[in-house]
Design an enzyme around this catalytic site. Structure first.
Site, mmCIF file in Angstrom:
data_model
loop_
_atom_site.group_PDB
_atom_site.id
_atom_site.type_symbol
_atom_site.label_atom_id
_atom_site.label_comp_id
_atom_site.label_asym_id
_atom_site.label_seq_id
_atom_site.Cartn_x
_atom_site.Cartn_y
_atom_site.Cartn_z
ATOM 1 N N GLU A 165 25.951 82.304 -1.733
ATOM 2 C CA GLU A 165 27.044 81.389 -2.067
ATOM 3 C C GLU A 165 28.429 81.930 -1.674
ATOM 4 N N TYR A 167 29.655 84.951 -2.256
ATOM 5 C CA TYR A 167 30.217 85.973 -3.141
ATOM 6 C C TYR A 167 30.200 87.352 -2.453
ATOM 7 N N ARG A 215 19.081 86.950 -4.844
ATOM 8 C CA ARG A 215 19.465 85.615 -4.355
ATOM 9 C C ARG A 215 20.085 85.766 -2.983
ATOM 10 N N HIS A 253 30.539 78.636 -1.162
ATOM 11 C CA HIS A 253 31.356 77.688 -1.914
ATOM 12 C C HIS A 253 32.425 77.034 -1.047
ATOM 13 N N GLN A 340 29.654 65.790 -13.328
ATOM 14 C CA GLN A 340 30.808 65.365 -14.114
ATOM 15 C C GLN A 340 31.033 66.184 -15.384
HETATM 16 P P1 FAD Z 1 29.370 48.791 -19.908
HETATM 17 O O1 FAD Z 1 28.567 49.614 -19.022
HETATM 18 O O2 FAD Z 1 30.382 47.902 -19.303
HETATM 19 O O3 FAD Z 1 28.367 47.911 -20.810
HETATM 20 C C1 FAD Z 1 28.794 46.890 -21.641
HETATM 21 C C2 FAD Z 1 27.658 45.898 -21.868
HETATM 22 O O4 FAD Z 1 28.019 44.986 -22.896
HETATM 23 C C3 FAD Z 1 27.323 45.070 -20.652
HETATM 24 O O5 FAD Z 1 25.950 45.219 -20.319
HETATM 25 C C4 FAD Z 1 27.658 43.642 -21.068
HETATM 26 O O6 FAD Z 1 26.757 42.691 -20.517
HETATM 27 C C5 FAD Z 1 27.494 43.724 -22.576
HETATM 28 N N1 FAD Z 1 28.262 42.704 -23.337
HETATM 29 C C6 FAD Z 1 29.618 42.527 -23.345
HETATM 30 N N2 FAD Z 1 29.953 41.552 -24.234
HETATM 31 C C7 FAD Z 1 28.802 41.086 -24.779
HETATM 32 C C8 FAD Z 1 28.494 40.093 -25.759
HETATM 33 N N3 FAD Z 1 29.443 39.388 -26.382
HETATM 34 N N4 FAD Z 1 27.201 39.882 -26.067
HETATM 35 C C9 FAD Z 1 26.211 40.598 -25.469
HETATM 36 N N5 FAD Z 1 26.446 41.552 -24.552
HETATM 37 C C10 FAD Z 1 27.724 41.799 -24.218
HETATM 38 N N6 FAD Z 1 30.716 56.313 -14.405
HETATM 39 C C11 FAD Z 1 30.389 57.567 -14.269
HETATM 40 O O7 FAD Z 1 30.474 58.322 -15.233
HETATM 41 N N7 FAD Z 1 29.945 58.073 -13.081
HETATM 42 C C12 FAD Z 1 29.811 57.297 -11.996
HETATM 43 O O8 FAD Z 1 29.412 57.781 -10.938
HETATM 44 C C13 FAD Z 1 30.152 55.935 -12.109
HETATM 45 N N8 FAD Z 1 30.052 55.130 -11.052
HETATM 46 C C14 FAD Z 1 30.360 53.817 -11.194
HETATM 47 C C15 FAD Z 1 30.238 52.988 -10.093
HETATM 48 C C16 FAD Z 1 30.511 51.651 -10.217
HETATM 49 C C17 FAD Z 1 30.388 50.777 -9.010
HETATM 50 C C18 FAD Z 1 30.911 51.101 -11.469
HETATM 51 C C19 FAD Z 1 31.182 49.637 -11.613
HETATM 52 C C20 FAD Z 1 31.051 51.932 -12.556
HETATM 53 C C21 FAD Z 1 30.795 53.294 -12.430
HETATM 54 N N9 FAD Z 1 30.948 54.169 -13.490
HETATM 55 C C22 FAD Z 1 30.604 55.475 -13.357
HETATM 56 C C23 FAD Z 1 31.537 53.734 -14.760
HETATM 57 C C24 FAD Z 1 30.492 53.528 -15.859
HETATM 58 O O9 FAD Z 1 29.475 52.683 -15.400
HETATM 59 C C25 FAD Z 1 31.171 52.982 -17.089
HETATM 60 O O10 FAD Z 1 32.167 53.867 -17.513
HETATM 61 C C26 FAD Z 1 30.182 52.809 -18.228
HETATM 62 O O11 FAD Z 1 29.150 51.926 -17.843
HETATM 63 C C27 FAD Z 1 30.870 52.241 -19.470
HETATM 64 O O12 FAD Z 1 29.905 52.123 -20.468
HETATM 65 P P2 FAD Z 1 29.977 51.076 -21.645
HETATM 66 O O13 FAD Z 1 28.655 51.146 -22.314
HETATM 67 O O14 FAD Z 1 31.183 51.311 -22.448
HETATM 68 O O15 FAD Z 1 30.172 49.647 -20.980
HETATM 69 P P1 NAP Z 2 40.610 53.515 -11.968
HETATM 70 O O1 NAP Z 2 40.020 54.807 -11.575
HETATM 71 O O2 NAP Z 2 41.531 53.464 -13.092
HETATM 72 O O3 NAP Z 2 41.298 52.943 -10.671
HETATM 73 C C1 NAP Z 2 41.954 51.721 -10.668
HETATM 74 C C2 NAP Z 2 42.710 51.555 -9.347
HETATM 75 O O4 NAP Z 2 43.378 50.337 -9.385
HETATM 76 C C3 NAP Z 2 43.732 52.632 -9.134
HETATM 77 O O5 NAP Z 2 43.588 53.093 -7.812
HETATM 78 C C4 NAP Z 2 45.067 51.940 -9.345
HETATM 79 O O6 NAP Z 2 45.924 52.481 -8.352
HETATM 80 C C5 NAP Z 2 44.754 50.467 -9.124
HETATM 81 N N1 NAP Z 2 45.483 49.585 -10.038
HETATM 82 C C6 NAP Z 2 45.717 49.746 -11.350
HETATM 83 N N2 NAP Z 2 46.385 48.697 -11.856
HETATM 84 C C7 NAP Z 2 46.600 47.842 -10.833
HETATM 85 C C8 NAP Z 2 47.253 46.594 -10.712
HETATM 86 N N3 NAP Z 2 47.820 45.997 -11.747
HETATM 87 N N4 NAP Z 2 47.306 46.006 -9.500
HETATM 88 C C9 NAP Z 2 46.727 46.591 -8.432
HETATM 89 N N5 NAP Z 2 46.099 47.793 -8.488
HETATM 90 C C10 NAP Z 2 46.036 48.401 -9.677
HETATM 91 O O7 NAP Z 2 39.475 52.480 -12.304
HETATM 92 P P2 NAP Z 2 38.166 52.003 -11.539
HETATM 93 O O8 NAP Z 2 38.161 52.399 -10.122
HETATM 94 O O9 NAP Z 2 38.056 50.552 -11.876
HETATM 95 O O10 NAP Z 2 37.027 52.766 -12.262
HETATM 96 C C11 NAP Z 2 36.751 52.496 -13.639
HETATM 97 C C12 NAP Z 2 36.230 53.718 -14.309
HETATM 98 O O11 NAP Z 2 34.918 54.006 -13.828
HETATM 99 C C13 NAP Z 2 37.122 54.892 -13.992
HETATM 100 O O12 NAP Z 2 37.702 55.391 -15.158
HETATM 101 C C14 NAP Z 2 36.242 55.870 -13.325
HETATM 102 O O13 NAP Z 2 36.375 57.171 -13.870
HETATM 103 C C15 NAP Z 2 34.823 55.365 -13.549
HETATM 104 N N6 NAP Z 2 34.093 55.622 -12.313
HETATM 105 C C16 NAP Z 2 33.719 56.880 -12.071
HETATM 106 C C17 NAP Z 2 33.098 57.193 -10.900
HETATM 107 C C18 NAP Z 2 32.670 58.607 -10.620
HETATM 108 O O14 NAP Z 2 32.153 58.879 -9.557
HETATM 109 N N7 NAP Z 2 32.820 59.534 -11.527
HETATM 110 C C19 NAP Z 2 32.868 56.216 -9.951
HETATM 111 C C20 NAP Z 2 33.278 54.912 -10.226
HETATM 112 C C21 NAP Z 2 33.906 54.650 -11.408
HETATM 113 P P3 NAP Z 2 47.474 52.180 -8.229
HETATM 114 O O15 NAP Z 2 47.953 52.010 -9.632
HETATM 115 O O16 NAP Z 2 48.048 53.352 -7.515
HETATM 116 O O17 NAP Z 2 47.546 50.960 -7.409
HETATM 117 FE FE1 SF4 Z 3 25.503 67.938 -14.592
HETATM 118 FE FE2 SF4 Z 3 24.273 66.409 -16.364
HETATM 119 FE FE3 SF4 Z 3 25.431 65.300 -14.236
HETATM 120 FE FE4 SF4 Z 3 23.170 66.750 -14.022
HETATM 121 S S1 SF4 Z 3 23.429 64.795 -15.085
HETATM 122 S S2 SF4 Z 3 24.945 66.909 -12.733
HETATM 123 S S3 SF4 Z 3 23.540 68.326 -15.526
HETATM 124 S S4 SF4 Z 3 26.444 66.396 -15.873
#
Ligand code: FAD
Ligand code: NAP
Ligand code: SF4
Length: 675
Positions: A165, A167, A215, A253, A340
Site C-alpha cells: 500500500e 508504506y 503483506r 494509497h 462512508q
Molecule cells: P427514504 O429512503 O426516502 O424512505 C422514505 C419512505 O417513506 C419511502 O419509501 C416512501 O415511499 C415512504 N412514505 C413517505 N410518505 C409515506 C406515507 N404517507 N405513507 C406510506 N409511505 C410513505 N445515501 C447513501 O448513504 N449512500 C449513497 O450512495 C446514496 N446514494 C443515493 C443515490 C441516489 C440516486 C439517491 C436518490 C439517494 C442516495 N442516497 C445515498 C441517499 C439515501 O438513499 C437516503 O439518504 C435515504 O434513503 C434516506 O432514508 P429515509 O428512510 O429517511 O427515507
Molecule cells: P445535496 O448533496 O444537498 O445537493 C443538492 C445540490 O443542489 C447542490 O449541488 C446544490 O448546489 C443544489 N441546490 C440546492 N438548492 C438549490 C436550489 N434552490 N436551486 C438550484 N440548485 C440548488 O443533495 P442531493 O444531491 O439531492 O443528495 C441528497 C442526499 O443524498 C445528500 O445529502 C447526499 O449525501 C445523499 N447522497 C449520497 C450519496 C453518496 O454517494 N454518499 C450519493 C447520492 C446521494 P448549489 O447550491 O451550489 O447550486
Molecule cells: Fe464500510 Fe460498512 Fe460501507 Fe462496508 S458497508 S464500506 S464496512 S461503511
C-alpha cells in the site's frame, strides 16, 4: 455438506491450525486510539465469536516516527502490553485468533518526523520525509523486531508485517521513492534487502511458533512500480526468511485507480494473487471487494488463492462466517463498499463504524437487548431509516408493522441501485426483506398511511423521507424538464444533450447514469480494467496499462451545473469523491459552477454568472434534469402533532440536509435500542 467447502476448510500452518480460510483484514478504525481497551476487546471478541479464523488488528506503529500520525497507537511499554492483553485474552476466550499488524508509514506518516528511503515527498502528504542513514535503517529494523516481541508478550497469535500500500517497506522497493546509491538502493536485490532483513529479524526474535504474515504489494498501480518478476522474487525471499503466509496488497494509497470502492468489480484483483500461486509454497491470501461467501468460495475453488481476507465485511457483519457455516448466508449484512462510515471516518480522525451496521465499533454502546414488555410499534416508511428501526426493534421482541406507499422496501435505495457502480444496493435492499421476514416484521406495502391509520400503536415512528426541493426556475414546468426520480425510475425519455441542475451526490450519480452506454463496468471486470487502465504487472511496471485509461464513449453529452463557485463534488465522500470526479471527467461531463439559473425554454437552460447576473449564457440541451436537493416529507408528522400519539420522527423526515443512508440507519438503530 457445506455450500462453502473450500472457504470453511481448516489450514495447517505447522505450528498452529486455522479453523477456516477466512481472515479479517487489518482496518484502521481509530478504536485503539480511544484507549478504551474494553471497547477494543469487545469489537474483536464479537468477531471471534462470529467464526473468523484469524483477525489482523489495525496498524500498530513500531516506533514514533513510523506512526500514521503523531500519537498513533504503538506497543512500547509494559502498560501498552497489558492493555493489548485485555484484547487478546478476550479474543482467545471467544475461541478466536488475532495477529497484530506492524505498520510503519514511512513518508505517509502525517508529521514532520517521518522517514523514508529518500527525501521524496508523497503526493498525499505535505511532509517531506528525512532520508535514513545506515544507523537509522538499522533502528527501524530493530524496532520491527521489538514490536513483534512485544506483540507476542501481549498474547497475540502472530503479526502481519505491512509491506504494501505504499508504506515504509514499499517505499524502499521502488525507484519511484528509493533514489539511494548505497547497499539499500540501486539494484532490486538492494532495494528488497529491507523487507527481507525485517522478516529474518522478526522471525529470529519471536521463534518458530508464532504466525508471521507478510503483506506484499502485488500490483502497485503507480508509475515505476514493481514488475511481477520482482514480486515473485520478493515473495520467495520472504518465504525463505520465515514468513508463514503472504497476504495480497493492491495499489499504493496514492494510486489513481480505485481498489476497494463499490464500483470496483467483486474480487476484482483476485487474478493478481492467482499469478503468484505455485511460485511459493506458503499459503497466499487474496483480498479486495470480496463480500459474500459465494465470492470467497469461488475465489478459493478457482485457484486464485489459499485464503481470503475480508475487512469491511466484518464491520457490516461480525458473524459472516458463522452464518455461512449455518446455511444462513442470506442473513449476512452486506458490506456495500461505500466507505462512508469506515474509511471516510478514519480519514476524518473519527472512530469507524458501518453504514449497514452502526453497532460496529459501538458494541458496548448500542445494545439490542430483548425486551420484557413488547410494544406495538407502527412505522411509516420502509426506507433505510424505517427498515433499520423495524428490524432492530423486532429483533428485540417488539411487535412491529411497517407501512409504505411503495410496493417495495428500501425507499430511495431503489433509485441508488440503478446507478452504474452502485449495484451493491440491490443486495442491501434484499437483506432488509430477509431480516424483516426473519424477525416477524409485518410489511404493509402499497399502503399510503394517514394519521387515523396509526391509532392503536404504542409507539409511532415517522420515517417518510424526503421530497425533491423545488428550485423555482422559470420554465421548469415544460415537458423536457424532469427530476431525478423520473429519470431513475425510467419514466423519462432523454435526448442526446442534457443539463443537470445540482452537483450533490444525486447530481453526480445521475450524470454517471446518463453517460453510461451499456453494461456497468462494475459487472464486467475486463471492461473495468480497460476503463481505468489496469494492465498485467507481468507486462507493465506496477500494472499501469501503457495505453492509460480507455473509457467507453459516453451515451450522451452532459453538463453538470451548480450555483456555488467551488469545485464540483466537494461534499462527496472523502475517500470516494475523487473516483466520481474522475469518472465524470472520463465521460466528458462539462462542469459549470457559479451560475444563476435564469430560465428554461425550448432551446435549453439560460444562466448568468455572479451577483451582477453577468455574462448571460445559453446551455443548449434537449432536457434539463433537476437534482436540486431535498426537503423533509413531514406532512404526516405534522398531522400527528397534538393527537396525543407518541411520535418519533427519523431519517430524512427529521432532517433533510446532509441526509444519507448512514445517518438514517444509525438514527433508526439507536431509536430501536431505546424503545
Ligand atoms: P427514504 O429512503 O426516502 O424512505 C422514505 C419512505 O417513506 C419511502 O419509501 C416512501 O415511499 C415512504 N412514505 C413517505 N410518505 C409515506 C406515507 N404517507 N405513507 C406510506 N409511505 C410513505 N445515501 C447513501 O448513504 N449512500 C449513497 O450512495 C446514496 N446514494 C443515493 C443515490 C441516489 C440516486 C439517491 C436518490 C439517494 C442516495 N442516497 C445515498 C441517499 C439515501 O438513499 C437516503 O439518504 C435515504 O434513503 C434516506 O432514508 P429515509 O428512510 O429517511 O427515507
Ligand atoms: P445535496 O448533496 O444537498 O445537493 C443538492 C445540490 O443542489 C447542490 O449541488 C446544490 O448546489 C443544489 N441546490 C440546492 N438548492 C438549490 C436550489 N434552490 N436551486 C438550484 N440548485 C440548488 O443533495 P442531493 O444531491 O439531492 O443528495 C441528497 C442526499 O443524498 C445528500 O445529502 C447526499 O449525501 C445523499 N447522497 C449520497 C450519496 C453518496 O454517494 N454518499 C450519493 C447520492 C446521494 P448549489 O447550491 O451550489 O447550486
Ligand atoms: Fe464500510 Fe460498512 Fe460501507 Fe462496508 S458497508 S464500506 S464496512 S461503511
Amino acid at each position: 455438506m457445506s455450500q462453502y467447502p473450500n472457504m470453511l476448510k481448516s489450514l495447517d500452518l505447522g505450528h498452529t491450525t486455522l479453523k477456516n480460510r477466512v481472515i479479517m483484514g487489518s482496518m484502521h478504525t481509530n478504536l485503539e486510539e480511544t484507549k478504551n481497551w474494553n471497547r477494543v476487546a469487545e469489537f474483536y471478541a464479537e468477531r471471534a465469536r462470529g467464526g473468523v479464523a484469524l483477525m489482523v488488528t489495525g496498524g500498530i506503529a513500531p516506533n514514533h516516527e513510523g506512526g500514521v500520525f503523531p500519537g498513533a497507537a504503538g506497543l512500547y511499554t509494559d502498560e501498552d502490553i497489558a492493555n493489548h492483553k485485555v484484547v487478546t485474552d478476550r479474543v482467545h476466550d471467544a475461541g478466536g485468533k488475532i495477529a497484530m499488524q506492524i505498520l510503519h508509514a514511512g513518508r505517509y506518516a502525517y508529521g514532520p518526523e517521518c522517514v523514508s528511503a529518500s527525501p521524496v515527498k508523497s503526493p498525499i502528504s505535505p511532509f517531506p520525509p528525512k532520508e535514513l542513514d545506515e544507523a537509522g535503517i538499522e533502528k527501524q529494523i530493530a524496532d520491527f523486531a521489538t514490536s513483534a516481541v512485544n506483540a507476542k508478550k501481549a498474547g497475540y497469535d502472530g503479526v502481519e508485517i505491512m509491506g504494501s500500500e505504499g508504506y515504509f517497506i514499499n517505499q524502499f522497493l521502488v525507484t519511484h521513492v528509493n533514489k539511494r546509491t548505497d547497499g539499500w538502493g540501486g539494484s532490486y536485490e538492494n532495494r528488497m534487502r529491507l523487507p527481507v532483513e525485517i522478516m529474518k529479524r522478526v522471525r529470529a526474535a519471536v521463534g518458530a511458533d508464532f504466525i508471521i504474515i507478510y503483506r506484499l504489494s502485488m500490483i502497485d498501480l503507480i508509475p515505476n512500480g514493481s514488475t511481477f518478476e520482482e514480486v515473485v522474487q520478493l515473495a520467495q525471499a520472504v518465504e525463505a526468511a520465515g514468513a508463514d503466509i503472504i497476504n495480497t496488497g493492491i495499489g499504493w494509497h496514492e494510486a489513481r485507480i480505485p481498489t476497494i470502492a463499490t464500483s470496483v468489480p467483486r474480487a476484482g484483483f483476485a487474478w493478481v494473487t492467482k499469478k503468484l500461486m505455485g511460485k511459493v509454497s506458503i499459503p497466499l491470501i487474496t483480498s479486495n471487494r470480496i463480500n459474500t461467501p459465494e465470492v470467497a468460495e469461488d475465489v478459493i475453488a478457482s485457484g486464485c488463492a489459499d485464503m481470503v481476507s475480508m475487512a469491511r465485511p466484518f464491520l457490516a457483519d461480525p458473524h459472516f462466517v458463522a452464518k455461512a457455516e449455518a446455511g444462513r448466508a442470506a442473513e449476512i449484512a452486506p458490506c456495500i463498499a461505500c466507505n462512508q462510515a469506515c474509511l471516510d471516518h478514519t480519514f476524518q480522525g473519527k472512530v469507524s463504524s458501518c453504514l449497514v451496521n452502526p453497532r460496529a465499533c459501538y458494541e458496548t454502546e448500542i445494545l439490542l437487548e430483548p425486551v420484557s414488555t413488547p410494544k406495538k410499534v407502527g412505522i411509516v416508511g420502509a426506507g433505510p431509516a424505517g427498515m433499520s428501526t423495524a428490524i432492530a426493534a423486532a429483533e428485540r421482541g417488539h411487535d412491529v408493522t411497517v407501512f409504505d406507499r411503495a410496493d417495495q422496501v428500501g425507499g430511495q435505495l431503489n433509485m441508488a441501485k440503478q446507478i452504474p457502480g452502485k449495484e451493491e444496493f440491490w443486495g442491501f435492499v434484499e437483506w432488509f426483506e430477509t431480516m424483516a421476514k426473519k424477525h416477524g416484521v409485518k410489511l404493509e406495502l402499497g399502503r399510503e398511511v394517514g394519521a387515523p391509520d396509526l391509532a392503536g400503536f404504542d409507539e409511532v415512528i415517522i420515517a417518510t423521507g424526503v421530497v425533491p426541493r423545488d428550485p423555482q426556475i422559470p420554465g421548469q414546468d415544460m415537458k423536457h424538464v424532469v427530476d431525478y426520480i423520473d429519470v431513475l425510475r425510467g419514466k423519462a425519455e432523454l435526448g442526446k444533450r442534457v443539463a443537470v441542475i445540482g452537483a450533490g451526490g444525486i447530481g453526480f450519480d445521475v450524470c454517471e447514469y446518463l453517460t453510461q452506454a451499456g453494461e456497468s463496468p462494475t459487472l464486467n471486470l475486463e471492461e473495468w480494467k480497460e476503463e481505468w487502465g489496469v494492465g498485467d504487472p507481468s507486462e507493465t511496471r506496477g500494472g499501469l496499462a501503457d495505453a492509460g485509461p480507455k473509457p467507453e464513449a459516453p451515451a450522451r453529452e452532459v453538463v453538470l451545473l451548480q450555483r456555488k463557485a467551488t469545485r464540483h463534488g466537494k461534499t462527496l465522500g472523502k475517500t470516494t469523491g475523487w473516483i466520481h470526479r474522475a469518472t465524470l471527467k472520463m465521460k466528458g461531463v462539462e462542469m459549470i459552477g457559479g451560475v444563476n439559473y435564469e430560465r428554461i425554454d425550448e432551446r435549453g437552460l439560460h444562466v448568468s454568472f455572479g451577483e451582477a447576473r453577468e455574462n448571460p449564457t445559453l446551455v443548449e440541451c434537449d432536457n434539463v434534469v433537476l437534482c436540486a436537493g431535498q426537503v423533509s416529507e413531514r406532512s404526516l408528522a405534522d398531522a400527528l402533532e397534538g393527537t396525543g400519539t407518541t411520535v418519533h420522527v427519523i431519517g430524512g423526515a427529521d432532517v433533510a440536509s446532509e441526509l444519507d443512508a448512514k445517518r438514517a440507519i444509525d438514527q433508526g438503530t439507536r431509536l430501536a435500542a431505546a424503545l
